[in-house]
Motif scaffolding. Structure first.
Motif, mmCIF file in Angstrom:
data_model
loop_
_atom_site.group_PDB
_atom_site.id
_atom_site.type_symbol
_atom_site.label_atom_id
_atom_site.label_comp_id
_atom_site.label_asym_id
_atom_site.label_seq_id
_atom_site.Cartn_x
_atom_site.Cartn_y
_atom_site.Cartn_z
ATOM 1 N N UNK A 163 -9.304 -18.280 -58.476
ATOM 2 C CA UNK A 163 -8.968 -17.603 -59.601
ATOM 3 C C UNK A 163 -9.547 -16.178 -60.676
ATOM 4 N N UNK B 37 -3.130 -15.864 -68.426
ATOM 5 C CA UNK B 37 -2.568 -16.114 -67.024
ATOM 6 C C UNK B 37 -0.912 -16.537 -67.516
ATOM 7 N N UNK C 238 -2.899 -19.697 -61.905
ATOM 8 C CA UNK C 238 -3.285 -18.469 -60.800
ATOM 9 C C UNK C 238 -3.515 -17.065 -60.816
ATOM 10 N N UNK C 239 -3.043 -16.570 -61.383
ATOM 11 C CA UNK C 239 -3.312 -15.377 -61.852
ATOM 12 C C UNK C 239 -4.000 -14.917 -63.238
ATOM 13 N N UNK C 240 -4.851 -14.020 -63.312
ATOM 14 C CA UNK C 240 -5.273 -14.593 -65.145
ATOM 15 C C UNK C 240 -6.324 -12.443 -65.126
ATOM 16 N N UNK D 212 -4.286 -11.466 -62.219
ATOM 17 C CA UNK D 212 -5.088 -10.938 -61.057
ATOM 18 C C UNK D 212 -5.164 -12.383 -60.985
ATOM 19 N N UNK D 213 -4.677 -12.954 -59.028
ATOM 20 C CA UNK D 213 -5.977 -13.957 -58.732
ATOM 21 C C UNK D 213 -5.378 -13.964 -57.585
#
Lengths: 346, 346
Positions: free
Chosen positions: A178, A217, A221-223, B223-224
């Protein structure tokens, strides 16, 4: 600051942990994520192991070979001038750095929060190509019935932050990296704030300094929206490096975060910072003094002495119950009245 | 490999660019993002400026003060042994690194793709606290009618990747830092692939090496699933560092990416790699030799000689039209038949 250390400290030592294989020895059981599961307190320990070494002429580095799905052991001749053994944790070579131990995550359970039964086998062992040098320093965030475990995954590609989920701490599902390398000390807030999840993280930067950032996020999962949250303080106990510690928890006044700070001599303490409830990227107050310092014998000396380092606390009965790694060796436990932590922020 | 360099090269030089203020001089107009807007080719140049310096006894570092919303100029006495001036790009001090120039982004327009009119004023100038040391190396990804511009934002907090959007290259909207420090060389794919956006990125890692990773995103902001995509090659033109170059573009065989690689002596070339159409984290083929090397005089010498570096290409009429920074000084242009690039990957 009144700190109540358990008289059973350290509550988990390396000797209490069975090695994952007979030719390994456990040299550290420390830096544990913490959660409540039913009527038990769960610790997910970082267990550091190294190969038993009958040959004094070589140093060994255990590595998980993700292709062959097994641990391999690299040998380094002690008298080879191309190798640098000055740091007990690592071997420097022209081809890169190797670690002298391999960490995995191990479950321990307790009903009273102090006396723990440690599982005989690993809960999470290195598995992916991002984990070949080990998995370290887990944090556990409970969201609904799901526990999200994030940890530092170390390999020659760098140090990424990996996320896994579990409902029962028996089976885990890996969800991917992540945060890109190098990053550590990620603590995910336990609920959405105005529609977004938040996490503290500690990127490494050649240009910047080891300080705490905050990201958001939609899905864990996506940051993105990375913002610098707090920095080092000159001539202070946290003038060397800081990073998120425990998963932030909600108090009346906002989000309370117990973080770690080290000075330039690598003495690690715990400090407290209060973030705004609905805007956690804003600091309400940061304590000037540490709330916990390495003072007891088991904190002052060990594999890496002068270290208290927490990956998780419980806030119950108006007490902050701190589980912390002591000297990168053992797990210790201390309680501080919540009121005193909050007072120290004024 | 037949490479057709424009006989007008370099097509944009620092002398063609008006400084953003009268007491500055432009020392570089290079590393440009590229896009088509109507019947024009748009370049978003990185323009590096430094203060005119009448005093030979001092070195100057221009910094954008985000609080006061103005550029301030720091002075460093040349004979002070605490300062290290050995790198012309930076001043090393005990308190950190300062840059000798400040970069912003400037628009240039052309109908024929070779002769450009450069705007008189900046398109994007440092503005946030993450941009105090400048904004650099933009890439432009067109998605629908929106152009997404990502660039390296440099400050004492580190090097983050910032995202902005525009419909017309007149007004821009900043959308936040999409990758934490230190990161560079982000190229966002121009469409979703199986429901996710993808980007190449180049994190800095003390543990790992400067290599290319791929990440995914639901929304371009967060984004991850960071995965290592490709690494350095021993004893090769790209054995020192690599990073994404142009925004990847779709060819029949998959996604074609023009990336940069440098050897250990910091000679920067361009190479090509082909990624799977529906699984861009998988490499179909990577060329053994560079497709463009610093050979022309304007590539071999300049502010930082021996560099060709692209932030964007156009693939039109079966040609790869490469806009590239030459010697960290000027913009040059070259064409390579697409067929030859693809053949070089076999």
């Amino acid at each position: 600051m009144p700190v109540f250390r358990s008289s059973d400290n350290p509550i988990i030592t390396p000797r209490a942990v069975r090695p994952s294989r007979p030719d390994f020895e456990v040299i550290g059981a420390f830096n544990a994520g913490v959660a409540r599961l039913g009527d038990e307190v769960i610790l997910l320990l970082r267990v550091a192991e190294r190969p038993l070494n009958p040959d004094p002429g070589v140093y060994l580095a255990p590595i998980y070979d993700a292709d062959r799905k097994q641990v391999v052991i690299k040998q380094f001749e002690q008298d080879n001038p191309e190798f640098d053994f000055s740091d007990p944790r690592a071997i420097q070579t022209a081809r890169g750095v190797y670690l002298t131990s391999l960490s995995h995550l191990r479950l321990a359970r307790s009903r009273d929060g102090v006396h723990f039964a440690v599982d005989e086998t690993p809960a999470l062992f290195p598995e992916t190509c991002y984990e070949t040098y080990g998995i370290e320093d887990p944090r556990i965030t409970q969201i609904g019935d799901t526990y999200y475990v994030n940890y530092s995954a170390v390999s020659e590609a760098g140090i990424v932050v990996y996320l896994a989920s579990t409902a029962d701490f028996r089976s885990f599902r890996r969800l991917g990296a992540i945060f890109p390398p190098d990053n550590k000390d990620v603590t995910i807030f336990p609920e959405k704030i105005a529609g977004q999840y938040y996490a503290l993280h500690r990127p490494s930067s050649g240009f910047g300094r080891p300080e705490i950032w905050i990201a958001e996020s939609p899905d864990l999962l996506c940051w993105g929206n990375h913002r610098h949250l707090m920095g080092l303080r000159e001539v202070s106990w946290d003038d060397g490096r800081i990073g998120g510690g425990a998963v932030p928890f909600r108090v009346k006044e906002g989000w309370l975060e117990i973080y770690h700070g080290a000075d330039r001599l690598n003495r690690y303490c715990l400090g407290a910072v209060l973030l705004k409830a609905d805007e956690p990227w804003k600091i309400i107050a940061r304590g000037e003094q540490p709330i916990l310092e390495p003072q007891a014998a088991y904190e002052a000396s060990g594999f890496f002495g002068g270290v208290v380092f927490s990956c998780g606390v419980l806030c119950e009965e108006d007490k902050v119950k701190i589980y912390y790694g002591a000297a990168d060796t053992s797990i210790a436990y201390a309680e501080i009245p919540l009121e005193d932590v909050l007072k120290s922020l004024k």
